[in-house]
Design an enzyme around this catalytic site. Structure first.
Site, short mmCIF file in Angstrom:
data_model
loop_
_atom_site.label_atom_id
_atom_site.label_comp_id
_atom_site.label_asym_id
_atom_site.label_seq_id
_atom_site.Cartn_x
_atom_site.Cartn_y
_atom_site.Cartn_z
N ALA A 9 8.55 -0.93 0.41
CA ALA A 9 8.92 -2.14 -0.50
C ALA A 9 7.85 -2.87 -0.58
CB ALA A 9 10.39 -2.69 -0.04
N SER A 10 6.92 -3.07 0.35
CA SER A 10 6.01 -4.19 0.19
C SER A 10 4.49 -3.87 -0.53
CB SER A 10 5.59 -4.45 1.61
OG SER A 10 6.74 -4.93 2.33
N GLY A 12 2.25 -1.84 -3.76
CA GLY A 12 1.89 -2.09 -5.10
C GLY A 12 2.93 -1.78 -6.26
N ILE A 13 3.63 -0.51 -5.69
CA ILE A 13 4.87 0.15 -6.42
C ILE A 13 6.13 -0.48 -5.81
CG2 ILE A 13 6.15 2.17 -7.28
CD1 ILE A 13 3.62 3.77 -6.84
N GLY A 14 6.16 -0.67 -4.58
CA GLY A 14 7.32 -1.19 -3.96
C GLY A 14 7.88 -2.42 -4.37
N ASP A 34 9.59 -1.45 5.12
CA ASP A 34 8.08 -1.14 5.05
C ASP A 34 7.65 -1.75 6.41
OD1 ASP A 34 5.70 -0.47 4.33
OD2 ASP A 34 5.84 -1.28 2.12
N ARG A 82 -5.67 6.34 -2.54
CA ARG A 82 -6.89 6.95 -2.00
C ARG A 82 -7.67 5.84 -1.83
NH1 ARG A 82 -10.52 11.81 -4.15
NH2 ARG A 82 -9.66 11.28 -5.81
N ASP A 151 5.47 10.41 -16.37
CA ASP A 151 5.00 11.26 -17.28
C ASP A 151 5.73 11.44 -18.80
OD1 ASP A 151 3.39 12.13 -15.04
OD2 ASP A 151 4.77 13.63 -14.67
N HIS A 179 3.90 17.04 -11.46
CA HIS A 179 3.62 15.45 -11.69
C HIS A 179 2.18 15.31 -11.24
CE1 HIS A 179 4.35 11.42 -11.89
NE2 HIS A 179 3.91 11.24 -10.59
N MET A 230 4.40 2.63 -13.00
CA MET A 230 5.14 3.46 -12.09
C MET A 230 6.45 2.74 -11.73
SD MET A 230 5.20 6.78 -10.71
CE MET A 230 7.03 6.76 -10.79
#
Length: 330
Positions: A9-10, A12-14, A34, A82, A151, A179, A230
């Site tokens: 949850a912490s 970039g998406i979370g 997290d 990455r 997508d 995906h 996302m």
């Protein structure tokens, strides 16, 4: 009462995903987990005047147990992007281990929850989750989903100039397969309402949907990948699952599932030669009610795309299963 948990949850998406879930009136209890910063994220979101009561947990003091106990739906964006010098294989090993360990927690503390996996590579992490749940004796294929909604969102957005829709999401464009890259297959011939794409624009549009993530990586100058879009896509899918859980009917979302365990899935598994595949799924209070086979009657171009997709997908799936059956040395 609906309890949702976000694992990772912490990140970039979370964080934006947690924000969207906090503002959702369908969520009564929101638990964030997290390895860092979660109490701070929860404190920040707790000031928002919406229904959900929010809590944040770290690994210490049985944090994962507290976050998951009683959860109806668990969304997993956990993982690392990455970094410079990392190979895709390095990234796979790290994220595969993260997903494996979190799903072990789900198997123990909320085995009946709907599990929505965002962590990449989804083509491999969903099979990893399935193997972990099988080993624990709690695998229900109708409750495990790979989130491929980004997508779909990209297909809707990028095709807007051809659909003519002021609101791009009003065009329903099924996206099947997996995906990542060429495993992503938008079936524009099956869109409703129907629209035409000029033949000289078709190939570029397909490639843009398949590799849309590269645009974001390039625009962020190597400093990140798609996080906000996302998060939106993850929320859109999770909200659909929650609506179905609460009894709303007629909800269909493309999602990456284990076909043999879902009604209608066997025919698709036979047609594609693979057990995991993203197709439009009818959602109900028990999860995936039906896998809808829309692969019949596709165009010749789409048949070729599906063939390329399945070739790549089989290796991705096998990689995930192999990771659990023969774990790499630490």
């Amino acid at each position: 009462m609906v309890k949702a948990a976000v694992l990772g949850a912490s990140g970039g998406i979370g964080q934006p995903l947690s924000l969207l879930l906090k503002t959702c009136p369908l969520v009564d209890d929101l638990a964030l987990y997290d390895v860092v910063n979660t109490p701070g994220v929860a404190a920040d979101l707790s000031h928002i005047s919406s229904v959900a009561k929010i809590s944040g947990f770290l690994p210490k003091d049985d944090g994962l147990k507290h976050a998951l106990t009683g959860a109806d739906i668990v969304v997993i964006p956990a993982g690392i992007p990455r970094k410079p010098g990392m190979t895709r294989d390095d990234l796979f090993k790290v994220n595969a281990s993260i997903v494996r360990d979190l799903v072990k927690g789900i198997a123990e503390f909320c085995p009946k929850a709907f599990v929505c996996i965002i962590s990449n590579p989804v083509n491999s992490t969903v099979p990893i989750a399935a193997e972990v749940l099988k080993a624990a004796g709690v695998f229900d294929p109708r409750r495990l989903f790979g989130v491929t909604t980004l997508d779909v969102v990209r297909a809707e957005t990028f095709a807007q100039e051809f659909t003519g829709q002021k609101d791009p999401s009003k065009a329903q464009i099924p996206v099947v397969g997996g995906h990542s890259g060429e495993t992503i297959v938008p079936l524009f011939s099956k869109a409703t309402p129907a629209f035409q794409i000029p033949s000289d624009k078709y190939e570029a549009l397909i490639k843009r949907v398949q590799f849309g993530g590269d645009e974001v990586v390039k625009a962020k100058d190597g400093a990140g990948s798609a996080t906000l879009s996302m998060a939106f896509a993850g929320f859109r899918f999770a909200e659909s699952v929650i609506k179905a859980l609460k009894g709303q009917t007629g909800i269909v979302e493309p999602t990456f599932i284990y076909l043999p365990g879902v009604p209608g899935g066997d025919a698709i598994a036979k047609a594609t030669g693979t057990d995991f595949f993203s197709v439009p799924v009818s959602l109900g209070s028990g999860g995936a009610d039906k896998a809808n086979n829309i692969l019949e009657g596709v165009t010749e171009q789409e048949k070729k795309l599906i063939q390329t997709c399945t070739e790549g997908l089989k290796g991705n799936i096998e990689k995930g299963i192999e990771f659990i059956k023969n774990p790499p040395p630490k």
